[in-house]
Enzyme design. Sequence first.
Site, PDB file in Angstrom:
ATOM      1  N   SER A 117      80.604 -34.542  62.198  1.00  0.00           N
ATOM      2  CA  SER A 117      80.266 -35.895  61.746  1.00  0.00           C
ATOM      3  C   SER A 117      79.652 -36.654  63.095  1.00  0.00           C
ATOM      4  CB  SER A 117      81.464 -36.567  60.866  1.00  0.00           C
ATOM      5  OG  SER A 117      81.804 -38.072  61.098  1.00  0.00           O
ATOM      6  N   TYR A 141      89.866 -38.857  63.011  1.00  0.00           N
ATOM      7  CA  TYR A 141      89.274 -38.463  62.672  1.00  0.00           C
ATOM      8  C   TYR A 141      88.113 -37.387  62.666  1.00  0.00           C
ATOM      9  CZ  TYR A 141      84.814 -37.015  59.054  1.00  0.00           C
ATOM     10  OH  TYR A 141      84.189 -36.335  58.223  1.00  0.00           O
ATOM     11  N   LYS A 145      87.886 -33.972  64.753  1.00  0.00           N
ATOM     12  CA  LYS A 145      85.604 -32.416  64.141  1.00  0.00           C
ATOM     13  C   LYS A 145      85.148 -32.987  65.822  1.00  0.00           C
ATOM     14  CE  LYS A 145      85.836 -32.988  59.923  1.00  0.00           C
ATOM     15  NZ  LYS A 145      84.479 -32.277  59.302  1.00  0.00           N
TER      16      LYS A 145
HETATM   17  N1  UFG Z   1      82.118 -50.896  53.868  1.00  0.00           N
HETATM   18  C1  UFG Z   1      82.105 -52.395  53.573  1.00  0.00           C
HETATM   19  N2  UFG Z   1      82.813 -52.929  52.290  1.00  0.00           N
HETATM   20  C2  UFG Z   1      83.628 -51.998  52.041  1.00  0.00           C
HETATM   21  C3  UFG Z   1      83.593 -50.311  52.066  1.00  0.00           C
HETATM   22  C4  UFG Z   1      83.089 -50.099  53.523  1.00  0.00           C
HETATM   23  O1  UFG Z   1      82.054 -53.713  54.092  1.00  0.00           O
HETATM   24  O2  UFG Z   1      83.836 -51.818  50.564  1.00  0.00           O
HETATM   25  C5  UFG Z   1      81.900 -51.210  54.894  1.00  0.00           C
HETATM   26  C6  UFG Z   1      82.193 -50.418  56.165  1.00  0.00           C
HETATM   27  O3  UFG Z   1      83.224 -50.887  56.776  1.00  0.00           O
HETATM   28  C7  UFG Z   1      81.508 -49.316  57.314  1.00  0.00           C
HETATM   29  C8  UFG Z   1      80.424 -48.976  56.184  1.00  0.00           C
HETATM   30  O4  UFG Z   1      80.299 -50.004  54.866  1.00  0.00           O
HETATM   31  O5  UFG Z   1      80.782 -50.425  58.062  1.00  0.00           O
HETATM   32  C9  UFG Z   1      80.011 -47.810  55.992  1.00  0.00           C
HETATM   33  O6  UFG Z   1      81.335 -47.371  54.695  1.00  0.00           O
HETATM   34  P1  UFG Z   1      82.017 -45.844  54.911  1.00  0.00           P
HETATM   35  O7  UFG Z   1      83.070 -46.601  54.538  1.00  0.00           O
HETATM   36  O8  UFG Z   1      81.429 -45.865  53.162  1.00  0.00           O
HETATM   37  O9  UFG Z   1      81.449 -45.009  55.246  1.00  0.00           O
HETATM   38  P2  UFG Z   1      81.841 -44.065  57.130  1.00  0.00           P
HETATM   39  O10 UFG Z   1      80.870 -45.125  57.770  1.00  0.00           O
HETATM   40  O11 UFG Z   1      83.150 -45.568  57.498  1.00  0.00           O
HETATM   41  O12 UFG Z   1      82.148 -43.673  57.283  1.00  0.00           O
HETATM   42  C10 UFG Z   1      81.535 -42.380  58.094  1.00  0.00           C
HETATM   43  C11 UFG Z   1      81.668 -41.414  56.710  1.00  0.00           C
HETATM   44  C12 UFG Z   1      82.691 -40.280  57.821  1.00  0.00           C
HETATM   45  C13 UFG Z   1      81.738 -40.766  59.312  1.00  0.00           C
HETATM   46  C14 UFG Z   1      81.716 -42.403  59.501  1.00  0.00           C
HETATM   47  C15 UFG Z   1      81.591 -42.231  61.446  1.00  0.00           C
HETATM   48  O13 UFG Z   1      81.897 -41.024  55.846  1.00  0.00           O
HETATM   49  O14 UFG Z   1      82.776 -39.478  57.456  1.00  0.00           O
HETATM   50  O15 UFG Z   1      80.943 -42.365  58.729  1.00  0.00           O
HETATM   51  O16 UFG Z   1      82.129 -43.396  61.940  1.00  0.00           O
HETATM   52  F1  UFG Z   1      83.296 -39.804  60.102  1.00  0.00           F
END
Ligand code: UFG
Length: 329
Positions: A117, A141, A145
């Site tokens: 990741s 997390y 990894k």
């Molecule tokens: N977000 C919102 N509202 C929501 C859900 C998400 O604003 O209801 C935002 C999050 O704060 C983030 C972005 O949308 O800024 C993307 O969020 P996700 O949860 O879809 O994905 P992440 O970026 O947190 O996670 C991804 C991968 C992980 C990885 C991570 C690295 O799913 O496996 O990126 O930071 F580790």
Amino acid sequence: MNILVTGGAGYVGSHCVRNLCEAGHSVVVYDHLEVGHRQAVDPRARLVVGDLGDATLLGNTLSEGSFDAVMHFAALADVNESVNHPLRYYRNNVVNSIRLLEAMRDHDVKRLVFSSSCAVYGIPPAVPISEDMPKNPVNPYGRTKLAIEWAIQDSAAAWGLGATALRYFNAAGAAEDGTIGEDHDPESHLIPRVLKVALGQGEQLSIFGVDYPTPDGSCVRDYIHVEDLGDIHRMALDTQPEGCFRCYNVGTGRGVSVKELIEAAREVTGCDIPATSAPRREGDPPELYADPARAMSDLGWKPKYTEIRRTLETAWAWHRANPQGFTGT
Ligand code: UFG
């Protein structure tokens, strides 16, 4: 090739299994189905329902299969949950991966593609992120990894394992033919949450943080389509040299903010999708997007989905056809 795919019933794993089956490989999926879905497993693959912590079942599966390679997806992958339950993440991700590596060594399986990741980089000093930037994960997390990558790298040096770690950015989209897609419970990821609001399954979307140092204040991510992930996993396997560890950043190279994504989803779905500002979510880096140049030049890989609208169209087709996810099928 005979390939064992751990976590092959999960979101990214199931799309990669399909890709391997289509290329003519023989696939055994090893998955405990606690997160993944039986219906997501390609019918051409054989499914073994089991936990990586079950050394006997894993050993028997490897003994029976005469495998050429393993693709390892099985892991917990919710950043926020990992902050609150770190030991669950270390046990599931790190301890179970070490069990898998031991079993591979004992059964002389020397080829591995590992689902890593971009979380290994934490908050990068600059974007786009290249592979040689510092690895300073900011949540459990990401640390799990990175720990697994180290165990793999050391195994390559010690007993000839040939392995590729694919550090992907935000997996997104669904199979172009609409047969499989993204279904987590609970759902924490942005795209499915946005589309659930479009389907009327939530009143509004919370934008976690609008005061980040980014152009519009919301977080920026690189959304890489699952079918492009399927391609790069297969290509990494096809080109894997023995005894060598490689790592690649896998993204489109383009950053999309949360606000931009919601706007694109409004266009694709034709729905309102009300959204409201909310506090930052713990463990979220402000801006992550890949420099995918190394993967493109070494493997000849090129993402086909470079426009967020195209990626959203495939996700929307899946969610519209499967509003209750796999449980409704
Ligand atoms: N977000 C919102 N509202 C929501 C859900 C998400 O604003 O209801 C935002 C999050 O704060 C983030 C972005 O949308 O800024 C993307 O969020 P996700 O949860 O879809 O994905 P992440 O970026 O947190 O996670 C991804 C991968 C992980 C990885 C991570 C690295 O799913 O496996 O990126 O930071 F580790």
